[in-house]
Every structure is written in structure tokens, then in C-alpha cells.
Scaffold this motif. Structure first.
Motif, PDB file in Angstrom:
ATOM      1  N   PRO A 129       0.826  -1.212   0.000  1.00  0.00           N
ATOM      2  CA  PRO A 129       0.000   0.000   0.000  1.00  0.00           C
ATOM      3  C   PRO A 129       0.860   1.263   0.000  1.00  0.00           C
ATOM      4  N   GLU A 130       0.414   2.265  -0.725  1.00  0.00           N
ATOM      5  CA  GLU A 130       1.159   3.522  -0.775  1.00  0.00           C
ATOM      6  C   GLU A 130       0.958   4.347   0.488  1.00  0.00           C
ATOM      7  N   ASN A 131      -0.171   4.118   1.172  1.00  0.00           N
ATOM      8  CA  ASN A 131      -0.460   4.846   2.407  1.00  0.00           C
ATOM      9  C   ASN A 131      -1.499   4.074   3.207  1.00  0.00           C
ATOM     10  N   LEU A 132      -1.842   4.574   4.394  1.00  0.00           N
ATOM     11  CA  LEU A 132      -2.778   3.872   5.273  1.00  0.00           C
ATOM     12  C   LEU A 132      -4.190   3.856   4.707  1.00  0.00           C
ATOM     13  N   THR A 133      -4.571   4.907   4.025  1.00  0.00           N
ATOM     14  CA  THR A 133      -5.900   4.946   3.413  1.00  0.00           C
ATOM     15  C   THR A 133      -6.052   3.815   2.403  1.00  0.00           C
ATOM     16  N   GLN A 134      -5.026   3.625   1.586  1.00  0.00           N
ATOM     17  CA  GLN A 134      -5.076   2.549   0.596  1.00  0.00           C
ATOM     18  C   GLN A 134      -5.052   1.184   1.275  1.00  0.00           C
ATOM     19  N   ALA A 135      -4.291   1.041   2.335  1.00  0.00           N
ATOM     20  CA  ALA A 135      -4.249  -0.232   3.071  1.00  0.00           C
ATOM     21  C   ALA A 135      -5.633  -0.590   3.585  1.00  0.00           C
ATOM     22  N   LYS A 136      -6.346   0.395   4.121  1.00  0.00           N
ATOM     23  CA  LYS A 136      -7.698   0.145   4.645  1.00  0.00           C
ATOM     24  C   LYS A 136      -8.665  -0.185   3.521  1.00  0.00           C
ATOM     25  N   GLU A 137      -8.488   0.427   2.356  1.00  0.00           N
ATOM     26  CA  GLU A 137      -9.334   0.115   1.199  1.00  0.00           C
ATOM     27  C   GLU A 137      -9.101  -1.312   0.734  1.00  0.00           C
ATOM     28  N   PHE A 138      -7.832  -1.719   0.704  1.00  0.00           N
ATOM     29  CA  PHE A 138      -7.513  -3.091   0.317  1.00  0.00           C
ATOM     30  C   PHE A 138      -8.214  -4.087   1.248  1.00  0.00           C
ATOM     31  N   VAL A 139      -7.998  -3.901   2.537  1.00  0.00           N
ATOM     32  CA  VAL A 139      -8.489  -4.863   3.526  1.00  0.00           C
ATOM     33  C   VAL A 139     -10.011  -4.916   3.557  1.00  0.00           C
ATOM     34  N   SER A 185     -10.902  -0.705   9.051  1.00  0.00           N
ATOM     35  CA  SER A 185     -10.145   0.422   9.583  1.00  0.00           C
ATOM     36  C   SER A 185      -9.635   0.123  10.989  1.00  0.00           C
ATOM     37  N   ASP A 186     -10.486  -0.489  11.804  1.00  0.00           N
ATOM     38  CA  ASP A 186     -10.100  -0.832  13.176  1.00  0.00           C
ATOM     39  C   ASP A 186      -8.950  -1.838  13.180  1.00  0.00           C
ATOM     40  N   LEU A 187      -9.014  -2.812  12.269  1.00  0.00           N
ATOM     41  CA  LEU A 187      -7.961  -3.829  12.206  1.00  0.00           C
ATOM     42  C   LEU A 187      -6.616  -3.183  11.873  1.00  0.00           C
ATOM     43  N   ILE A 188      -6.607  -2.301  10.879  1.00  0.00           N
ATOM     44  CA  ILE A 188      -5.364  -1.626  10.511  1.00  0.00           C
ATOM     45  C   ILE A 188      -4.856  -0.770  11.669  1.00  0.00           C
ATOM     46  N   ASP A 189      -5.763  -0.064  12.331  1.00  0.00           N
ATOM     47  CA  ASP A 189      -5.352   0.784  13.455  1.00  0.00           C
ATOM     48  C   ASP A 189      -4.761  -0.041  14.590  1.00  0.00           C
ATOM     49  N   ARG A 190      -5.349  -1.201  14.861  1.00  0.00           N
ATOM     50  CA  ARG A 190      -4.828  -2.072  15.926  1.00  0.00           C
ATOM     51  C   ARG A 190      -3.431  -2.581  15.575  1.00  0.00           C
ATOM     52  N   LEU A 191      -3.219  -2.895  14.315  1.00  0.00           N
ATOM     53  CA  LEU A 191      -1.902  -3.359  13.883  1.00  0.00           C
ATOM     54  C   LEU A 191      -0.871  -2.236  13.993  1.00  0.00           C
ATOM     55  N   LEU A 192      -1.282  -1.039  13.645  1.00  0.00           N
ATOM     56  CA  LEU A 192      -0.373   0.109  13.732  1.00  0.00           C
ATOM     57  C   LEU A 192       0.026   0.396  15.176  1.00  0.00           C
ATOM     58  N   GLU A 193      -0.911   0.197  16.089  1.00  0.00           N
ATOM     59  CA  GLU A 193      -0.605   0.416  17.506  1.00  0.00           C
ATOM     60  C   GLU A 193       0.502  -0.523  17.987  1.00  0.00           C
ATOM     61  N   LYS A 194       0.622  -1.661  17.309  1.00  0.00           N
ATOM     62  CA  LYS A 194       1.669  -2.631  17.643  1.00  0.00           C
ATOM     63  C   LYS A 194       2.913  -2.437  16.775  1.00  0.00           C
ATOM     64  N   ASP A 195       2.934  -1.333  16.027  1.00  0.00           N
ATOM     65  CA  ASP A 195       4.068  -1.007  15.144  1.00  0.00           C
ATOM     66  C   ASP A 195       4.318  -2.081  14.090  1.00  0.00           C
ATOM     67  N   GLU A 196       3.249  -2.702  13.620  1.00  0.00           N
ATOM     68  CA  GLU A 196       3.394  -3.712  12.570  1.00  0.00           C
ATOM     69  C   GLU A 196       3.596  -3.031  11.216  1.00  0.00           C
ATOM     70  N   PRO A 197       4.437  -3.617  10.355  1.00  0.00           N
ATOM     71  CA  PRO A 197       4.803  -2.973   9.083  1.00  0.00           C
ATOM     72  C   PRO A 197       3.766  -3.160   7.976  1.00  0.00           C
ATOM     73  N   ILE A 198       2.595  -2.615   8.168  1.00  0.00           N
ATOM     74  CA  ILE A 198       1.504  -2.771   7.213  1.00  0.00           C
ATOM     75  C   ILE A 198       1.898  -2.336   5.801  1.00  0.00           C
TER      76      ILE A 198
END
Length: 254
Positions: A129-139, A185-198
Motif C-alpha cells: 500500500p502507498e499509504n494507510l488509506t489505501q491499506a484500509k481500502e484493500f483490507v 479500519s479498526d484492524l489496521i489501526d490495531r496493527l499500527l498500535e503494535k508497530d506492525e509494518p503494514i
């Protein structure tokens, strides 16, 4: 099987040179090789991936990942064989990780592994993903349209330059609840809180993570294949390479 015990690793069991030369900085590929008990050293020479292959809707993802893996292999081998070639990502100018391109003097013979992976969903090729918005769209799509991972592996033997390669495809079936935008969106945010390399994962997928596993119904294929390196494919290719290298050595001694 211990990765520190070279005498019991798959390469030695097959009579192939060890350690393997891994041409990828991927954390999951390193993890999977360690799980397999395959010792390796890291030698990465980045290439300009975006300008290689066809990523348009309806294009062939297997051809794309194979073309990329072979380009990575060719670039790495060129650098390993010619010390005058420097390592560097053509898209970056500073602060990138550098790798020593020289092989240990005792490694007169070696096997190089390169690979690439994309995620496909509804005839579209999804890369990192190019950014978090795109990552959330993918998921958000994955709850209604099962994504597939398409991963290539190329093994090349030096000094013969004999190469074997193939592609692994796995499909992930997610629970329909993931298609709800708030859940994605919640799933991506939870992963980011754990510093996962989305943003470093093709399609934003991290199927091995407990947060993601909560949403998975089943996988047609293997988890290691989804993570970027199919253990079964690696072992099959090592056996194929063994046959071809043995034939080459036999001809060389005739």
C-alpha cells in the motif's frame, strides 16, 4: 531442525552448498528459512521494481512476480561477480540499508534465492500500500472478495548459473464481517498500535498476526506461502536444482 547445525540442514542433506545466499530483506522470508533449518547470509541489491512488468487490471500476476524475481537475481549475481558494481536502490538517495556484496572467500559455490509476491483481488494486482488509506481500502475488500497471494521463487546456482523457478498461489477466505469499513479500519489501526509494518506487506496482508487470524475462515494453500515463501515450493526447487547441478558437474568432469 536447528538452523545453526549445518550438518542437518536441508541443503547439506541434499549435498548442496551452504549457507544459502538470500537476496531479500523480507522479515518473513528470513523467518521461514530459519523455521526450515536453512542457514543463509543476506545479500540484497534493490532494483527499480515499479518499472518492471505489467500491473494493469487483468494482467498475469504470475508473469509479473517471476519477471521481478529473475530481475532481482540477475542484478544480485552481477554485483556478486563484479565488485565494481555498487549496491543501491535507484529510487532512493540516502539512509538506505547497505549490504556488502562480497561473498565469504570459502563460499566458492553457492545457491542464491530471490523472490517476489503480489496480492490479487478482483483481477487487480495489489502491491505494498502507498499509504494507510489505501491499506484500509484493500483490507475492506477482502471480506467479500477472497484475495490471493502470488509468490515466485528463483534459485540460482553459482558458478554454473543454473536456475530453477516456479510460482505458489494461495487464496485467503476472510469472514464477511471484515468487509465492513469500520472493521477494516479498526484492524489496521490495531496493527499500527503494535508497530506492525503494514505498508511493507503486499496488499497490506499479515495473515500470521493474531489480529488478522480472528477474521480468517480458511486458507487454500499454506500460511508460509501467503507470508511470502512457500516451504514446499522451496524444497521442490532445491531437489530440482540438485539434479541439474549434479548433471552439470558430471559433464564438467568428463
Amino acid at each position: 531442525m536447528s538452523s545453526e547445525n549445518v550438518s542437518s540442514n536441508p541443503l547439506s542433506d541434499l549435498g548442496l552448498p551452504a549457507p544459502l545466499v538470500l537476496g531479500s530483506g523480507s522479515f518473513t522470508r528470513k523467518l521461514i528459512l530459519k523455521e526450515m533449518g536453512i542457514p543463509f547470509i543476506l545479500k540484497v541489491r534493490p532494483i527499480d521494481e515499479r518499472n518492471i512488468g505489467d500491473r494493469s487490471d487483468g494482467s498475469n500476476p504470475s508473469k509479473l512476480v517471476m519477471k521481478l524475481a529473475k530481475a532481482k537475481s540477475e542484478a544480485l549475481i552481477s554485483a556478486l561477480l563484479d565488485p565494481s558494481i555498487t549496491n543501491g536502490n535507484p529510487n532512493k538517495e540516502s539512509n538506505e540499508e547497505k549490504y556488502d556484496m562480497t561473498l565469504p572467500p570459502e563460499l566458492k559455490e553457492c545457491i542464491i534465492l530471490t523472490g517476489d509476491q503480489v496480492v490479487t483481488c478482483q483481477d487487480s494486482i495489489l502491491e505494498k500500500p502507498e499509504n494507510l488509506t489505501q491499506a484500509k481500502e484493500f483490507v475492506a475488500k477482502y471480506g467479500t472478495i477472497p484475495p490471493s497471494t502470488v509468490g515466485s521463487v528463483v534459485l540460482t546456482h553459482l558458478p554454473s548459473k543454473i536456475s530453477v523457478s516456479d510460482v505458489d498461489i494461495s487464496t485467503i477466505h476472510f469472514k464477511s464481517s471484515l468487509s465492513e469499513a469500520d472493521n477494516a479500519s479498526d484492524l489496521i489501526d490495531r496493527l499500527l498500535e503494535k508497530d506492525e509494518p503494514i505498508l511493507s506487506c503486499a496488499g497490506g496482508l499479515m495473515v500470521e498476526h493474531p489480529f488478522v487470524i480472528e477474521y480468517i475462515d480458511k486458507i487454500d494453500g499454506s500460511q508460509d506461502g501467503v507470508m511470502g515463501l512457500s516451504k514446499d515450493l522451496v524444497m521442490r526447487l532445491l531437489n530440482e536444482l540438485k539434479v541439474e547441478v549434479d548433471a552439470w558437474k558430471s559433464k564438467s568432469t568428463d
